[in-house]
Design a protein around this motif. Structure first.
Motif, PDB file in Angstrom:
ATOM      1  N   LYS A   1     -80.205  47.864 -34.975  1.00 47.20           N
ATOM      2  CA  LYS A   1     -79.206  47.994 -36.049  1.00 47.20           C
ATOM      3  C   LYS A   1     -78.975  46.644 -36.734  1.00 47.20           C
ATOM      4  CE  LYS A   1     -76.540  51.043 -36.957  1.00 47.20           C
ATOM      5  NZ  LYS A   1     -76.613  52.044 -38.048  1.00 47.20           N
ATOM      6  N   VAL A   2     -78.993  45.575 -35.951  1.00 54.43           N
ATOM      7  CA  VAL A   2     -78.819  44.235 -36.520  1.00 54.43           C
ATOM      8  C   VAL A   2     -80.014  43.901 -37.413  1.00 54.43           C
ATOM      9  CG1 VAL A   2     -78.635  41.767 -36.013  1.00 54.43           C
ATOM     10  CG2 VAL A   2     -77.374  43.426 -34.619  1.00 54.43           C
ATOM     11  N   HIS A   3     -81.217  44.155 -36.912  1.00 50.95           N
ATOM     12  CA  HIS A   3     -82.424  43.879 -37.711  1.00 50.95           C
ATOM     13  C   HIS A   3     -82.444  44.729 -38.976  1.00 50.95           C
ATOM     14  CE1 HIS A   3     -84.458  40.941 -35.247  1.00 50.95           C
ATOM     15  NE2 HIS A   3     -84.071  41.625 -34.184  1.00 50.95           N
ATOM     16  N   GLU A   4     -82.012  45.969 -38.844  1.00 51.15           N
ATOM     17  CA  GLU A   4     -81.955  46.887 -39.984  1.00 51.15           C
ATOM     18  C   GLU A   4     -81.035  46.320 -41.069  1.00 51.15           C
ATOM     19  OE1 GLU A   4     -79.895  51.019 -39.943  1.00 51.15           O
ATOM     20  OE2 GLU A   4     -81.696  51.225 -38.703  1.00 51.15           O
ATOM     21  N   LYS A   5     -79.914  45.738 -40.644  1.00 48.33           N
ATOM     22  CA  LYS A   5     -78.945  45.153 -41.573  1.00 48.33           C
ATOM     23  C   LYS A   5     -79.608  44.092 -42.451  1.00 48.33           C
ATOM     24  CE  LYS A   5     -74.361  43.237 -41.893  1.00 48.33           C
ATOM     25  NZ  LYS A   5     -73.961  44.221 -42.876  1.00 48.33           N
ATOM     26  N   TRP A   6     -80.574  43.395 -41.899  1.00 49.58           N
ATOM     27  CA  TRP A   6     -81.274  42.332 -42.635  1.00 49.58           C
ATOM     28  C   TRP A   6     -82.677  42.786 -43.054  1.00 49.58           C
ATOM     29  CZ3 TRP A   6     -77.909  39.059 -44.209  1.00 49.58           C
ATOM     30  CH2 TRP A   6     -76.759  38.847 -43.448  1.00 49.58           C
ATOM     31  N   ASN A   7     -82.836  44.087 -43.262  1.00 48.69           N
ATOM     32  CA  ASN A   7     -84.117  44.650 -43.717  1.00 48.69           C
ATOM     33  C   ASN A   7     -85.301  44.171 -42.884  1.00 48.69           C
ATOM     34  OD1 ASN A   7     -82.818  45.954 -45.933  1.00 48.69           O
ATOM     35  ND2 ASN A   7     -82.681  43.936 -46.907  1.00 48.69           N
ATOM     36  N   TYR A   8     -85.082  44.007 -41.612  1.00 48.92           N
ATOM     37  CA  TYR A   8     -86.127  43.571 -40.676  1.00 48.92           C
ATOM     38  C   TYR A   8     -86.752  42.229 -41.068  1.00 48.92           C
ATOM     39  CZ  TYR A   8     -85.433  48.245 -38.943  1.00 48.92           C
ATOM     40  OH  TYR A   8     -84.846  49.377 -38.446  1.00 48.92           O
ATOM     41  N   GLU A   9     -85.979  41.377 -41.757  1.00 47.50           N
ATOM     42  CA  GLU A   9     -86.490  40.069 -42.194  1.00 47.50           C
ATOM     43  C   GLU A   9     -85.894  38.925 -41.382  1.00 47.50           C
ATOM     44  OE1 GLU A   9     -86.318  39.429 -46.480  1.00 47.50           O
ATOM     45  OE2 GLU A   9     -86.367  41.595 -46.785  1.00 47.50           O
ATOM     46  N   LEU A  10     -85.051  39.246 -40.407  1.00 51.02           N
ATOM     47  CA  LEU A  10     -84.262  38.223 -39.706  1.00 51.02           C
ATOM     48  C   LEU A  10     -85.038  36.997 -39.250  1.00 51.02           C
ATOM     49  CD1 LEU A  10     -81.454  37.429 -38.831  1.00 51.02           C
ATOM     50  CD2 LEU A  10     -81.802  38.681 -36.713  1.00 51.02           C
ATOM     51  N   HIS A  11     -86.112  37.141 -38.538  1.00 49.07           N
ATOM     52  CA  HIS A  11     -86.824  35.955 -38.029  1.00 49.07           C
ATOM     53  C   HIS A  11     -88.042  35.607 -38.882  1.00 49.07           C
ATOM     54  CE1 HIS A  11     -84.188  35.815 -34.608  1.00 49.07           C
ATOM     55  NE2 HIS A  11     -84.508  37.046 -34.258  1.00 49.07           N
ATOM     56  N   LYS A  12     -88.090  36.125 -40.114  1.00 54.19           N
ATOM     57  CA  LYS A  12     -89.238  35.887 -40.997  1.00 54.19           C
ATOM     58  C   LYS A  12     -89.036  34.608 -41.817  1.00 54.19           C
ATOM     59  CE  LYS A  12     -91.100  40.135 -40.282  1.00 54.19           C
ATOM     60  NZ  LYS A  12     -90.222  40.652 -39.277  1.00 54.19           N
ATOM     61  N   GLY A  13     -90.146  34.086 -42.307  1.00 54.42           N
ATOM     62  CA  GLY A  13     -90.154  32.817 -43.028  1.00 54.42           C
ATOM     63  C   GLY A  13     -89.218  32.692 -44.211  1.00 54.42           C
ATOM     64  N   ASP A  14     -89.129  33.733 -45.037  1.00 54.06           N
ATOM     65  CA  ASP A  14     -88.320  33.639 -46.257  1.00 54.06           C
ATOM     66  C   ASP A  14     -86.854  33.980 -46.038  1.00 54.06           C
ATOM     67  OD1 ASP A  14     -90.459  32.866 -47.697  1.00 54.06           O
ATOM     68  OD2 ASP A  14     -90.897  34.821 -48.574  1.00 54.06           O
ATOM     69  N   PHE A  15     -86.478  34.327 -44.836  1.00 56.67           N
ATOM     70  CA  PHE A  15     -85.113  34.782 -44.585  1.00 56.67           C
ATOM     71  C   PHE A  15     -84.075  33.762 -45.067  1.00 56.67           C
ATOM     72  CE2 PHE A  15     -81.201  35.387 -42.258  1.00 56.67           C
ATOM     73  CZ  PHE A  15     -81.001  36.753 -42.341  1.00 56.67           C
TER      74      PHE A  15
END
Length: 175
Positions: free
Chosen positions: A57-71
């Motif tokens: 649910k947390v990752h979903e909140k951030w469109n699954y971009e949380l630990h990605k480079g452009d976050f």
């Protein structure tokens, strides 16, 4: 007909995982100072599969971009980055949240999620964080309307590089 072998295997793996998560609470209680371990001991535990659902649910909140480079760029308004532990502690302990039970997730192997008072978690952040070697520590409201996610990455900040090449990132939201 009863369960298939595969279903039984899955259930067994799930049980093992839950047992490891419960054991991790005991390990933490032995590791942490008494006044803190008492809270951990009394708190409700959330184990798999609910644990994965919450993290998802947390990752979903951030469109699954949380630990990605452009976050950090895409969500710069929700993100603070620091090079030093002291800066992180100072920042986190300055955050105010309602006195409510929150999910507290410690990014160490097989750790369950603890249901603790949010203010308590922020106030004792430095001790908790120190005892898990500055690994990820997430505090999330049960309705997912606010959260403080402290994460650790490799790399360094241009303006203030940590020679150990560590960046601490805090993702915070309240909406």
């Amino acid at each position: 007909m009863g369960e298939t072998m595969d279903e039984r295997k899955i259930l067994l793996q799930q049980k093992k995982k839950v047992n490891k998560q419960k054991n991790q609470r005991t390990n933490l209680m032995n590791l942490l100072p008494k006044d803190i371990s008492i809270i951990i001991e009394k708190s409700d535990l959330i184990t798999s599969p609910e644990l994965e659902w919450i993290l998802n649910k947390v990752h979903e909140k951030w469109n699954y971009e949380l630990h990605k480079g452009d976050f950090a760029i895409n969500y710069s308004g929700f993100r603070k980055e620091f090079s030093w532990e002291q800066e992180v502690i100072h920042y986190v302990q300055g955050i105010g949240i309602e006195k409510k039970l929150v999910y507290m997730f410690l990014g160490i192997d097989d750790c369950p999620i603890f249901l603790v008072d949010g203010n308590w978690a922020l106030k004792n952040f430095n001790i908790l964080w120190d005892h898990i070697n500055n690994n990820d520590l997430w505090i999330i409201s049960q309705d997912f309307n606010y959260g403080v996610l402290v994460s650790r990455y490799g790399g360094y900040l241009e303006h203030d590089p940590n020679p150990e090449e560590i960046i601490y990132a805090i993702t915070i939201w309240d909406n």
